[in-house]
Write a protein that holds these residues in place. Structure first.
Motif, PDB file in Angstrom:
ATOM      1  N   UNK A   6     -28.223  18.949  88.691  1.00 12.08           N
ATOM      2  CA  UNK A   6     -27.610  17.967  89.587  1.00 12.08           C
ATOM      3  C   UNK A   6     -27.001  16.806  88.807  1.00 12.08           C
ATOM      4  N   UNK A   7     -27.601  16.497  87.640  1.00 11.59           N
ATOM      5  CA  UNK A   7     -27.122  15.367  86.837  1.00 11.59           C
ATOM      6  C   UNK A   7     -27.214  15.716  85.357  1.00 11.59           C
ATOM      7  N   UNK A   8     -26.494  14.957  84.555  1.00 11.66           N
ATOM      8  CA  UNK A   8     -26.597  15.091  83.106  1.00 11.66           C
ATOM      9  C   UNK A   8     -27.913  14.443  82.670  1.00 11.66           C
ATOM     10  N   UNK A   9     -28.564  15.059  81.704  1.00  5.54           N
ATOM     11  CA  UNK A   9     -29.832  14.582  81.172  1.00  5.54           C
ATOM     12  C   UNK A   9     -29.675  13.138  80.678  1.00  5.54           C
ATOM     13  N   UNK A  10     -30.471  12.189  81.212  1.00 10.43           N
ATOM     14  CA  UNK A  10     -30.351  10.782  80.806  1.00 10.43           C
ATOM     15  C   UNK A  10     -30.566  10.562  79.307  1.00 10.43           C
ATOM     16  N   UNK A  11     -31.443  11.335  78.677  1.00 11.23           N
ATOM     17  CA  UNK A  11     -31.672  11.188  77.236  1.00 11.23           C
ATOM     18  C   UNK A  11     -30.455  11.665  76.451  1.00 11.23           C
ATOM     19  N   UNK A  12     -29.723  12.644  76.965  1.00 12.44           N
ATOM     20  CA  UNK A  12     -28.483  13.112  76.339  1.00 12.44           C
ATOM     21  C   UNK A  12     -27.417  12.015  76.455  1.00 12.44           C
ATOM     22  N   UNK A  31     -28.612  26.668  69.753  1.00  8.04           N
ATOM     23  CA  UNK A  31     -29.062  25.281  69.724  1.00  8.04           C
ATOM     24  C   UNK A  31     -30.254  25.125  70.653  1.00  8.04           C
ATOM     25  N   UNK A  32     -31.186  24.275  70.279  1.00 11.54           N
ATOM     26  CA  UNK A  32     -32.316  23.983  71.152  1.00 11.54           C
ATOM     27  C   UNK A  32     -31.814  23.326  72.433  1.00 11.54           C
ATOM     28  N   UNK A  33     -32.480  23.632  73.533  1.00 10.75           N
ATOM     29  CA  UNK A  33     -32.147  23.016  74.817  1.00 10.75           C
ATOM     30  C   UNK A  33     -32.794  21.629  74.859  1.00 10.75           C
ATOM     31  N   UNK A  56     -26.018  20.221  81.427  1.00 14.74           N
ATOM     32  CA  UNK A  56     -26.567  18.874  81.511  1.00 14.74           C
ATOM     33  C   UNK A  56     -26.921  18.307  80.142  1.00 14.74           C
ATOM     34  N   UNK A  57     -26.696  19.098  79.080  1.00 11.09           N
ATOM     35  CA  UNK A  57     -27.080  18.649  77.754  1.00 11.09           C
ATOM     36  C   UNK A  57     -26.132  19.126  76.676  1.00 11.09           C
ATOM     37  N   UNK A  58     -26.411  20.315  76.125  1.00 12.30           N
ATOM     38  CA  UNK A  58     -25.646  20.823  74.985  1.00 12.30           C
ATOM     39  C   UNK A  58     -24.149  20.909  75.256  1.00 12.30           C
ATOM     40  N   UNK A  59     -23.770  21.540  76.359  1.00 10.90           N
ATOM     41  CA  UNK A  59     -22.338  21.709  76.643  1.00 10.90           C
ATOM     42  C   UNK A  59     -21.669  20.375  76.947  1.00 10.90           C
TER      43      UNK A  59
END
Length: 139
Positions: free
Chosen positions: A46-52, A104-106, A17-20
């Motif tokens: 369930x979803x990709x992080x909105x901030x990402x 990498x930081x999550x 949901x973020x790094x990948x």
């Protein structure tokens, strides 16, 4: 003479949901049709992080339609390069694959401001990967 096969790269993190998602988007954007790109998570959200999504939008890459996917042994087996980002022992291992681990930081739970440096570090890693794969980045 047959054309050489394009390399296949799989990015794996826990929630996908973020790094990948950022890494896959950068590689797709910069590598175009010269590389096959996948991403997955050992415990997908369930979803990709909105901030990402917002962080990637700032650099002109829209990932709002992406969805987290579950990691499968088949995804690993059919990839030439597997890049892990904190999935630990949940990542299957197949001999003959090239494995890289990017520490990498999550971005989960972080603000857009704190995600920007993670995004920028991922982009730097992607440029190095493209060089290793002998692919000139698209502008």
């Amino acid at each position: 003479m047959p054309s050489p096969a394009i390399p296949s790269v799989l990015f794996v993190c826990v929630h996908n949901a973020g790094r990948s998602q950022m890494a896959a988007a950068f590689l797709s954007h910069l590598g175009g049709d010269r590389v096959e790109v996948r991403s997955a998570g050992s415990a997908p959200a369930h979803t990709v992080n909105p901030a990402v999504i917002a962080a990637m939008s700032e650099v002109g890459i829209d990932i709002s339609a992406e969805t987290p996917k579950a990691l499968t042994p088949e995804a690993v087996q059919t990839s030439d390069v597997v890049i892990t980002m904190g999935c630990g022992d949940a990542c299957p291992y197949f001999p003959g694959k090239r494995y890289l681990d990017w520490t990498l930081a999550d971005p989960a739970g972080h603000t857009l401001e704190s995600i920007r440096p993670i995004r920028d570090t991922i982009e730097q890693h992607i440029h190095t990967l493209l060089t290793d794969l002998h692919i000139t980045p698209s502008p």
